[in-house]
Each structure stands twice: as C-alpha cells, then as structure tokens.
Scaffold this motif. Sequence first.
Motif, PDB file in Angstrom:
ATOM      1  N   ILE A 171       0.832  -1.163   0.078  1.00  0.00           N
ATOM      2  CA  ILE A 171       0.019   0.098   0.065  1.00  0.00           C
ATOM      3  C   ILE A 171       0.801   1.084   0.004  1.00  0.00           C
ATOM      4  O   ILE A 171       0.534   2.304  -0.372  1.00  0.00           O
ATOM      5  N   THR A 172       2.017   1.076   0.496  1.00  0.00           N
ATOM      6  CA  THR A 172       2.907   2.358   0.370  1.00  0.00           C
ATOM      7  C   THR A 172       3.466   2.650  -1.194  1.00  0.00           C
ATOM      8  O   THR A 172       3.567   3.542  -1.394  1.00  0.00           O
ATOM      9  N   PHE A 173       3.601   1.658  -1.733  1.00  0.00           N
ATOM     10  CA  PHE A 173       4.153   1.640  -3.036  1.00  0.00           C
ATOM     11  C   PHE A 173       2.966   2.149  -3.889  1.00  0.00           C
ATOM     12  O   PHE A 173       3.110   2.899  -4.898  1.00  0.00           O
ATOM     13  N   ALA A 174       1.772   1.627  -3.559  1.00  0.00           N
ATOM     14  CA  ALA A 174       0.513   1.842  -4.421  1.00  0.00           C
ATOM     15  C   ALA A 174       0.169   3.436  -4.133  1.00  0.00           C
ATOM     16  O   ALA A 174      -0.279   4.343  -5.020  1.00  0.00           O
ATOM     17  N   ASN A 175       0.432   4.060  -2.984  1.00  0.00           N
ATOM     18  CA  ASN A 175       0.074   5.316  -2.533  1.00  0.00           C
ATOM     19  C   ASN A 175       1.210   6.321  -3.367  1.00  0.00           C
ATOM     20  O   ASN A 175       0.772   7.433  -4.013  1.00  0.00           O
TER      21      ASN A 175
END
Length: 334
Positions: A295-299
């Motif tokens: 989710i850090t990558f997606a954000n």
Amino acid sequence: MNETVTFGEVLMRLSPEGNKKISQSNRLEFYFGGTEMNVGASLAYFGNEVKHVTCVSDDIVGEAAISTMKRYGLDTGSVVKCNAPLGLYFLEVGAVMRSSTIAYNRAHSAFSGITPGMVDWKEVLAGSDWFHWTGITPAISEGAWRTLEEGLKQARKNGMNVTADPTYRKDLWNYGKDARKILAGLLEHSTIFIGGVNEINEILGTDHSGDKDGFVKAAKELLNRVPSLTKVFDKVRNGGNASCQKISARAWNGKEYLETEALEITHVVDRIGTGDAYAAGLLYGLQHFDDEKAITFANAACALKHTIAGDVNLVSADEVMQVAEGHISGRIKR
C-alpha cells in the motif's frame, strides 16, 4: 514473472490545452485511455507482462488505439474489432476552486457492443496469474457485463487472483439492470477488493462511517458476506482544491489494519487516472511485497500520477520506490 489480464473499454480523451474551457479553445489534445487499460499500461511500465482485452472500432481510430497500447507495452493479441465508433470523452481540466468537468460520448461505442463469445477466455487467460476488473465495465452494457462474468468464472476456475475495483458510476447504468446486484454477483468471483466505505455501503446496502473504525467494520462485513474476498484496500483523498491534493492508503487484510502516511501534491498536473495508478501500484506491490509495503508503493504511484499529463502513469517501478522511500524533493537527477 506474473502475467496480468485487464478487461475494459479504451476511450479517446479530448481536452483543450492547459486549463482552458472548450468554449475558449479551437484546439484539442487527445490521449487514449480507459480505467482498466490505464492499470494495465502502468503495470507494463513497471515491467510486468500485461494483456489487455477490449473491443475497438475497425477504422483508423481503432488502429491508433491499438498502436498506443502496443507502445505502452501491452499485449494486444486479444483485442477484437467491430463496426462501431470508439468511445470518446471530453475533459476540461480545472484549477484551484474550479473543478474538472467530463462529458462522455460512449453510449453506442465499439466496446458497448461486445458480447460473450467474442472473447475466448480459456485461451486468453491460459498462463496468466492475475485478472483485474472494475465496476465501469459491467455498467457499459449487458454484453460487457456478461462477457466480464464469463472471464471471471474462467479466471477462478484457473485459480487466478482476481482484483475487483467495483467503482459505481450511476450515470453509466442505463440498460435496466440492478447495479448493486450485478456488482455483488461479480464480487463472488473475486479475491481482492479495491475500494472504500462508500463502495462497500453501495454494494451491501449498509451505512458504515468513513473513519478508521467504520472502514474496519465495513471491511469485516464485506469479507464475511463475500467469502471469496480476502483483503480490502482503500485510497483516501483529502483535496484542498483541484490543484492541491493529499492522499493516503489503508487496508484490512483479514488480520490487521494498515495505513500509510499522507503524501501532499501541491500542484496537480492531471488527476485523471490517479485511482488507476493506485490500483496498478497495488497489484505490483501485492505481487512483490508484503501488504504494508504494497500500500505504500500504491500510494506513491498514485501521487506520481498527479504529475503526469494524460491517462496513464508513465513511471517506472524504481521511480515509485524512490517516492515510497521518502525521496519527494523533486531534485533534478543528473
């Protein structure tokens, strides 16, 4: 290498230059895009193998769309054609307190005419690991819904991961079917849910709040009522205005609540496709990292798309990782 299949309409986007309104311009820039294609193209830029399935017009516009998809790195071998025009949409890009405005011209598009049997899903999905769909596709026409349903059933039969982004666009559902019932049925063939409390409330008929506790309760109820789903991922947007946005991501993975720090975009270049960039970043993240890093990558991917003109997030996985790791100064790279 994970191969992903995306299925959805490809549209031509027409916009005045800069932040002009159509009434004050006699020139329009055009791009090819579409929610699911945007996800696939972004994944291809990350280095993944991606096959996009769609129906385009059998003319020079459809050929241009296919050429663009190939340039993005997408496998277009499963694209079909028909004698109907490619769908269009017109965009006026807003600024500060003036919102962006979109007008669609897709009611009788090539993709709206797709029907089961035009796509050989057994052949298309052979050797693939992931299938991604959104709620826009089944809203276009009954044929698009039935074709998607056929593909999802084959994907689950193959044991594939199926990511669902059941975006509800009220104005698109014009063929007399119950959107909530259809979306709920398609979720039964899916394994990962990309969406927030609003989407869950719409599908389940619930009224959960949008805060942390409400999100967790909504996610738990969704996973309980749709047993095939295992995780819920959400993008949170807090927009000051059309030119300044703050985004973060959160998730309930069936065991724990996860969230990222917010990223602030102080000068939005283009908001179109930012949700698609998030979805692509999430798919890539789930294929390579644990849920928290995913989710850090997606954000970070979503944040970067705000700086890219056009529908597609034209950045590499390394560029996203730099932002995910906190390198947000924008200094010149030499």
